[in-house]
Design a protein around this motif. Structure first.
Motif, PDB file in Angstrom:
ATOM      1  N   CYS A   1       0.840  -1.211   0.000  1.00  0.00           N
ATOM      2  CA  CYS A   1       0.000   0.000   0.000  1.00  0.00           C
ATOM      3  C   CYS A   1       0.872   1.258   0.000  1.00  0.00           C
ATOM      4  O   CYS A   1       1.883   1.337   0.689  1.00  0.00           O
TER       5      CYS A   1
ATOM      6  N   CYS B   1      -4.728   0.804   2.899  1.00  0.00           N
ATOM      7  CA  CYS B   1      -5.802   1.805   2.849  1.00  0.00           C
ATOM      8  C   CYS B   1      -7.010   1.220   2.122  1.00  0.00           C
ATOM      9  O   CYS B   1      -8.142   1.543   2.414  1.00  0.00           O
TER      10      CYS B   1
ATOM     11  N   CYS C   1      -5.859   3.070  -2.598  1.00  0.00           N
ATOM     12  CA  CYS C   1      -4.827   3.600  -3.506  1.00  0.00           C
ATOM     13  C   CYS C   1      -4.742   2.722  -4.761  1.00  0.00           C
ATOM     14  O   CYS C   1      -5.343   1.646  -4.825  1.00  0.00           O
TER      15      CYS C   1
ATOM     16  N   CYS D   1      -3.562  -0.858  -4.010  1.00  0.00           N
ATOM     17  CA  CYS D   1      -4.611  -1.682  -3.373  1.00  0.00           C
ATOM     18  C   CYS D   1      -5.658  -2.113  -4.397  1.00  0.00           C
ATOM     19  O   CYS D   1      -6.083  -3.259  -4.425  1.00  0.00           O
TER      20      CYS D   1
HETATM   21 ZN   LIG Z   1      -3.500   1.349  -0.348  1.00  0.00          ZN
END
Ligand SMILES: [Zn+2]
Length: 341
Positions: free
Chosen positions: A52, A62, A65, A68
């Motif tokens: 991440c 998170c 992003c 991710c």
């Molecule tokens: Zn992330």
């Protein structure tokens, strides 16, 4: 999604988040525990946490992003997953994985390889895989996911950090199922929770467990054939493979538990398989003696222990039929035995 969304696995999730936070990720993990409880989900979200770009304070991903999102969609060049095809993980798949791990990361900080149902590696594949584990490429993390870790070679298991996953509590199951499936009323929710035995994947992931209510029907049908065979020909097992035998044992435990509960409390609302057990089987609830039910329960645990040796299906079927016929009232027991002995 992130590790925090893996419900009911607080212990495992904490270990993984700390590994990211302290930059102490092992080079190989073995996520083990029954199927359908979130092991693969945790593996994917651990890969997110490792890569991440805007990580949370506790080491979690998170979830939003670019990195991710790519991992979520299976599109991240540094995160590879292999799954069995037709029940087997082939050596070619492992060789491709080995090659991918040996290259340096394109964009992530870690190269992550997830091997789902790792015990389905054929022996040559497992041997090839062992090389990856013996000389792990720098910056790589391998995650083996398995519901049958005892079927992996010791040489592989001993090189992995083992992380155990457990069936979910009834409370966590209710929380998760209410969130994921639309429309079950309270009664249906209770039935689904009982039948899945803490394994939400059996309810929400059709590729894994199929329709749990259909499984219940199949179990009752097999059980009926076992205890009340209509002919000699019907003495053949209706299980296709080891997994189906294990499902049968799971349901049989519920069935025996229900018999005891009804005997001791008389309350149908506490039954886990539900009160709608068809005719002849239902009569067992009245006739079976408590000690016999308990004996059968013990018998099921013994059979389960013996399952690591891949028992012969016909022998097992006949053995269980003999055991369960003791649940019949004495007269009937005799006539059934005489008829098809
Ligand atoms: Zn992330």
């Amino acid at each position: 999604m992130a590790l925090r969304d893996v419900i009911g696995q607080d212990g495992a999730v904490k270990i993984l988040k700390n590994a990211v936070l302290n930059q102490k990720a092992a080079s190989a993990y073995l996520f083990h525990g029954p199927s359908g409880i979130g092991k693969r989900l945790a593996a994917v979200n651990f890969a997110k946490a490792l890569n991440c770009t805007v990580p949370a304070e506790d080491g979690d991903a998170c979830g939003n992003c670019l990195s991710c999102k790519r991992i979520e969609g299976g599109l991240h060049p540094d995160v590879k997953e292999i799954r069995p095809e037709k029940g087997v993980i082939k050596i070619d798949e492992i060789r491709n994985l080995e090659e991918a791990l040996s290259l340096s990361a394109y964009e992530g900080s870690f190269k992550v390889a997830i091997v789902d149902e790792a015990h389905l590696m054929k022996i040559e594949a497992a041997n090839a895989f062992l090389k990856c584990l013996e000389e792990p490429p720098a910056g790589s993390v391998i995650i083996l996911v398995s519901s049958n870790p005892e079927r992996l070679p010791d040489t592989i298991r001993s090189r992995c950090q083992a992380i155990g996953f457990k069936p979910l509590s009834g409370k966590d199951m209710a929380l998760l199922l209410k969130d994921r499936i639309k429309g079950p009323d309270e009664k249906m929710l209770r039935t689904l929770i009982s039948l899945s035995m803490g394994r939400p994947g059996l309810v929400i992931d059709n590729s894994k467990g199929g329709d749990i209510l259909k499984k219940r029907q199949d179990f009752l049908k097999s059980l009926h054939e076992m205890i009340f065979p209509v002919s000699k020909a019907a003495k053949n097992p209706s299980w296709a493979d080891k997994e189906e035998i294990e499902d049968f044992l799971d349901s049989l435990e519920l069935f025996l538990r229900d018999m005891l509960v009804l005997k001791t409390t008389g309350r149908e609302d506490l039954l886990m398989l539900g009160p709608e057990v068809p005719g002849e089987l239902k009569t067992l609830f009245k006739t079976a003696e408590e000690e016999v039910i308990i004996d059968c329960y013990r018998g099921v645990s013994d059979i389960r222990e013996g399952m690591v040796y891949n028992p012969n299906k016909s022998i097992l079927w006949n053995y269980m039929a003999g055991m369960l016929k003791k649940l019949l009232p004495p007269a009937e027991k005799r006539s059934k035995q005489d008829k098809y002995a």
